[in-house]
Design a protein around this motif. Sequence first.
Motif, PDB file in Angstrom:
ATOM      1  N   VAL A  15       0.837  -1.197   0.000  1.00 54.12           N
ATOM      2  CA  VAL A  15       0.000   0.000   0.000  1.00 54.12           C
ATOM      3  C   VAL A  15       0.876   1.252   0.000  1.00 54.12           C
ATOM      4  CG1 VAL A  15      -1.772   1.270   1.287  1.00 54.12           C
ATOM      5  CG2 VAL A  15      -1.738  -1.218   1.364  1.00 54.12           C
ATOM      6  N   VAL A  16       0.483   2.237  -0.808  1.00 57.26           N
ATOM      7  CA  VAL A  16       1.090   3.557  -0.767  1.00 57.26           C
ATOM      8  C   VAL A  16       0.113   4.467  -0.042  1.00 57.26           C
ATOM      9  CG1 VAL A  16       1.936   5.510  -2.116  1.00 57.26           C
ATOM     10  CG2 VAL A  16       2.271   3.175  -2.957  1.00 57.26           C
ATOM     11  N   VAL A  17       0.586   5.152   1.004  1.00 57.01           N
ATOM     12  CA  VAL A  17      -0.275   6.036   1.786  1.00 57.01           C
ATOM     13  C   VAL A  17       0.233   7.466   1.618  1.00 57.01           C
ATOM     14  CG1 VAL A  17      -1.125   6.613   4.082  1.00 57.01           C
ATOM     15  CG2 VAL A  17      -0.713   4.223   3.466  1.00 57.01           C
ATOM     16  N   ASP A  18      -0.607   8.323   1.050  1.00 59.77           N
ATOM     17  CA  ASP A  18      -0.318   9.750   0.951  1.00 59.77           C
ATOM     18  C   ASP A  18      -1.111  10.454   2.041  1.00 59.77           C
ATOM     19  OD1 ASP A  18       1.450   9.706  -1.204  1.00 59.77           O
ATOM     20  OD2 ASP A  18      -0.155   9.818  -2.666  1.00 59.77           O
ATOM     21  N   VAL A  19      -0.414  11.173   2.893  1.00 64.50           N
ATOM     22  CA  VAL A  19      -1.036  11.860   4.022  1.00 64.50           C
ATOM     23  C   VAL A  19      -1.015  13.357   3.755  1.00 64.50           C
ATOM     24  CG1 VAL A  19      -0.871  12.301   6.496  1.00 64.50           C
ATOM     25  CG2 VAL A  19      -0.200  10.069   5.585  1.00 64.50           C
ATOM     26  N   ALA A  20      -2.144  13.996   3.915  1.00 61.73           N
ATOM     27  CA  ALA A  20      -2.227  15.450   3.892  1.00 61.73           C
ATOM     28  C   ALA A  20      -2.627  15.884   5.295  1.00 61.73           C
ATOM     29  CB  ALA A  20      -3.263  15.914   2.871  1.00 61.73           C
ATOM     30  N   ALA A  21      -1.823  16.742   5.901  1.00 64.95           N
ATOM     31  CA  ALA A  21      -2.080  17.150   7.286  1.00 64.95           C
ATOM     32  C   ALA A  21      -1.829  18.645   7.442  1.00 64.95           C
ATOM     33  CB  ALA A  21      -1.174  16.372   8.230  1.00 64.95           C
ATOM     34  N   ALA A  22      -2.348  19.190   8.522  1.00 62.14           N
ATOM     35  CA  ALA A  22      -2.189  20.616   8.794  1.00 62.14           C
ATOM     36  C   ALA A  22      -0.737  20.971   9.099  1.00 62.14           C
ATOM     37  CB  ALA A  22      -3.081  21.032   9.956  1.00 62.14           C
ATOM     38  N   LEU A  34       0.661   4.127  12.051  1.00 63.00           N
ATOM     39  CA  LEU A  34       0.744   3.061  11.047  1.00 63.00           C
ATOM     40  C   LEU A  34       1.899   2.113  11.351  1.00 63.00           C
ATOM     41  CD1 LEU A  34       0.160   5.108   7.764  1.00 63.00           C
ATOM     42  CD2 LEU A  34      -1.491   3.642   8.944  1.00 63.00           C
ATOM     43  N   THR A  35       3.037   2.658  11.780  1.00 65.87           N
ATOM     44  CA  THR A  35       4.205   1.815  12.041  1.00 65.87           C
ATOM     45  C   THR A  35       4.011   0.899  13.242  1.00 65.87           C
ATOM     46  OG1 THR A  35       5.339   3.462  13.410  1.00 65.87           O
ATOM     47  CG2 THR A  35       5.797   3.511  11.048  1.00 65.87           C
ATOM     48  N   MET A  36       3.067   1.243  14.104  1.00 67.45           N
ATOM     49  CA  MET A  36       2.778   0.385  15.252  1.00 67.45           C
ATOM     50  C   MET A  36       1.972  -0.844  14.839  1.00 67.45           C
ATOM     51  SD  MET A  36       4.325   1.983  17.569  1.00 67.45           S
ATOM     52  CE  MET A  36       3.786   1.550  19.197  1.00 67.45           C
ATOM     53  N   ARG A  37       1.375  -0.800  13.676  1.00 66.97           N
ATOM     54  CA  ARG A  37       0.466  -1.853  13.225  1.00 66.97           C
ATOM     55  C   ARG A  37       1.046  -2.721  12.101  1.00 66.97           C
ATOM     56  NH1 ARG A  37      -4.187  -4.704  14.335  1.00 66.97           N
ATOM     57  NH2 ARG A  37      -5.225  -5.121  12.404  1.00 66.97           N
ATOM     58  N   TRP A  38       1.742  -2.087  11.143  1.00 66.01           N
ATOM     59  CA  TRP A  38       2.252  -2.801   9.965  1.00 66.01           C
ATOM     60  C   TRP A  38       3.701  -2.433   9.687  1.00 66.01           C
ATOM     61  CZ3 TRP A  38      -2.532  -0.086   9.204  1.00 66.01           C
ATOM     62  CH2 TRP A  38      -3.648  -0.928   9.194  1.00 66.01           C
ATOM     63  N   TYR A  60       5.058   3.806   2.734  1.00 67.28           N
ATOM     64  CA  TYR A  60       4.695   2.546   2.100  1.00 67.28           C
ATOM     65  C   TYR A  60       4.472   1.499   3.175  1.00 67.28           C
ATOM     66  CZ  TYR A  60       6.695   5.140  -1.751  1.00 67.28           C
ATOM     67  OH  TYR A  60       6.959   6.120  -2.674  1.00 67.28           O
ATOM     68  N   LEU A  61       3.372   0.752   3.051  1.00 68.22           N
ATOM     69  CA  LEU A  61       3.025  -0.278   4.021  1.00 68.22           C
ATOM     70  C   LEU A  61       3.005  -1.639   3.367  1.00 68.22           C
ATOM     71  CD1 LEU A  61       1.732   2.333   5.283  1.00 68.22           C
ATOM     72  CD2 LEU A  61       0.091   0.817   6.298  1.00 68.22           C
ATOM     73  N   GLY A  66       1.965  -7.812   9.467  1.00 68.72           N
ATOM     74  CA  GLY A  66       1.379  -7.176  10.635  1.00 68.72           C
ATOM     75  C   GLY A  66       2.261  -7.355  11.852  1.00 68.72           C
ATOM     76  N   LEU A  67       2.308  -6.341  12.681  1.00 69.97           N
ATOM     77  CA  LEU A  67       3.125  -6.408  13.884  1.00 69.97           C
ATOM     78  C   LEU A  67       2.244  -6.763  15.065  1.00 69.97           C
ATOM     79  CD1 LEU A  67       5.203  -3.183  13.255  1.00 69.97           C
ATOM     80  CD2 LEU A  67       5.776  -5.520  12.641  1.00 69.97           C
ATOM     81  N   SER A  68       2.750  -7.550  15.962  1.00 73.16           N
ATOM     82  CA  SER A  68       1.965  -7.910  17.147  1.00 73.16           C
ATOM     83  C   SER A  68       1.878  -6.710  18.065  1.00 73.16           C
ATOM     84  CB  SER A  68       2.579  -9.097  17.870  1.00 73.16           C
ATOM     85  OG  SER A  68       3.894  -8.771  18.256  1.00 73.16           O
ATOM     86  N   MET A  69       0.727  -6.565  18.702  1.00 68.87           N
ATOM     87  CA  MET A  69       0.528  -5.400  19.565  1.00 68.87           C
ATOM     88  C   MET A  69       0.766  -5.738  20.995  1.00 68.87           C
ATOM     89  SD  MET A  69      -2.442  -3.349  18.053  1.00 68.87           S
ATOM     90  CE  MET A  69      -2.287  -2.051  17.108  1.00 68.87           C
TER      91      MET A  69
END
Length: 69
Positions: A15-22, A34-38, A60-61, A66-69
């Motif tokens: 997955v490609v994730v494009d983030v738009a933020a303030a 995201l890095t805590m999950r995948w 990129y994910l 998947g990472l264990s929580m």
Amino acid sequence: MNPINEVHVTEPGLVVVDVAAADEVTAFAFQEALTMRWATSAADRTTRSPGEPGVRLRCYLDLRQGLSM
């Protein structure tokens, strides 16, 4: 942002994730979530478009790792 190339999503689960933020703090906080999950190829900087508000970040994910929580 640059276009997404086929190599970025050559297999199911990539997955490609494009983030738009303030601001950068918000963009990096989302990326951290995201890095805590995948398995994530994290970005180390954001970009700004002249005349447009906010920042952008691309990461990129690999959903297959998947990472264990």
